[in-house]
Write an enzyme that holds these catalytic residues in place. Structure first.
Site, short mmCIF file in Angstrom:
data_model
loop_
_atom_site.label_atom_id
_atom_site.label_comp_id
_atom_site.label_asym_id
_atom_site.label_seq_id
_atom_site.Cartn_x
_atom_site.Cartn_y
_atom_site.Cartn_z
N THR A 72 -4.09 -5.12 10.56
CA THR A 72 -4.84 -4.77 8.92
C THR A 72 -6.25 -5.03 9.47
OG1 THR A 72 -3.18 -6.26 7.29
CG2 THR A 72 -5.75 -5.65 6.73
N GLY B 131 0.74 -10.30 3.23
CA GLY B 131 -0.01 -10.31 2.04
C GLY B 131 1.52 -10.33 0.32
N VAL C 19 5.65 -2.62 -0.17
CA VAL C 19 3.75 -2.85 0.00
C VAL C 19 3.17 -3.58 -0.46
CG1 VAL C 19 1.72 -0.98 -1.29
CG2 VAL C 19 3.68 0.24 -0.36
#
Lengths: 166, 134
Positions: free
Chosen positions: B1, B55, B30
């Site tokens: 990221t 995440g 996702v």
């Protein structure tokens, strides 16, 4: 107002041999963002172009150099937000786009939506004239090696994620 | 990221975050990155955040907006980041990092993970680091 830009390159483990590349990439990106701000560019221009530079840098896990999913494919996500208007745009699970951050900005600027996903995001990219790139161009040898190292024939797709960071 | 936050000469603030996700993730997974308030947030009145890390943990605590909530209550970017990262570690065993700015141009790069490469440019000076204490 004193302009400022701050960048990060991800919270995952950086192997020693890639640390210098990573820091150099951070410095280069911060310099670019600051140059944009110093020349009167907007904060939005600065963050988007800075992140696009990092997407193009294979030392980082975004754009070119993205980690691979279980099938060995690239699926990318991106987001932008403008603090002046609270406008925002995002894409998720997008494929074969060199700079998902540019696509996210187009979602913000050209649609009334916040997020487009998967094939819908790809259709939107085509409609906006963003060229499709070969998936291979986004995959580095390092990403493929990590994928293989983490791929076990009988791996549980949930368990194999535990402890890993995005 | 990867991610960035910025304040321009007009005092406008923005954030951007982009990711390939998690290594060997399930197809269709996702994470936080495209979720407003989780993978980033920017508000001229408070500040901006771009995060990285676990995440799913970031999504569970809405990390970016949580940091800005702390800043709305008077915490500095550094204090707010540390509070939110500590909360994420304690409540959902998540690790990560953030870059943050406020409308005055005060910035922070904080992380609970072992490492997070970062850099900041302000007043013709470049700051950077990767490990705690740098």
């Amino acid at each position: 107002m004193l302009p400022v830009v701050v960048v990060h390159g991800g919270a995952g483990h950086v192997p020693k041999e890639r640390a210098e590349l990573s820091i150099a990439g951070m410095q280069e990106a911060a310099r670019l963002g600051y140059a944009i701000l110093k020349s009167g560019g907007t904060a939005m221009d600065a963050v988007v172009e800075t992140v696009a530079m990092l997407e193009n840098n294979p030392a980082f896990n975004a754009g070119r150099g993205s980690v691979l999913n279980l099938k060995g494919e690239v699926e990318m996500d991106a987001l932008v937000m403008d603090g002046r208007t609270l406008a925002c745009g995002a894409v998720s699970a997008v494929r074969r786009v060199a700079n998902p951050i540019h696509l996210a900005r187009l979602v913000m600027d050209k649609t009334s939506h916040v997020c487009l996903t998967a094939e819908g995001a790809s259709q939107f990219a085509r409609a906006m004239g963003i060229p499709e790139v070969p998936e291979e161009s986004l995959i580095t040898d390092y990403a493929r090696k990590r994928w293989k190292d983490n791929l076990h024939k009988d791996a549980n797709p949930v368990e194999c994620q535990i402890g890993k960071m995005g | 990221t990867v991610g960035a936050v910025a304040v321009d000469v007009q005092g406008n603030i923005a954030c951007a975050t982009s990711t390939g996700g998690m290594i060997n993730k399930m197809e269709g997974r996702v994470g936080d990155t495209p979720c407003i308030g989780c993978g980033g947030y920017a508000d001229n009145q408070i500040g901006a955040v771009s995060p990285t890390g676990h995440g799913e943990a970031i999504m569970k605590i809405v990390l970016s907006r949580l940091i800005l909530f702390h800043m709305e209550q008077g915490k500095s970017p550094k204090e707010a980041s540390d509070m939110a990262l500590a909360y994420m570690k304690e409540r959902v065993s998540g690790l990560g990092g953030v870059v943050v700015v406020d409308p005055k141009g005060t910035w922070a790069a904080r992380f609970s993970s072992q490492q997070m490469p970062w850099a900041a440019a302000q007043q013709e000076q470049l700051h950077y680091g990767m490990f705690h204490g740098e």
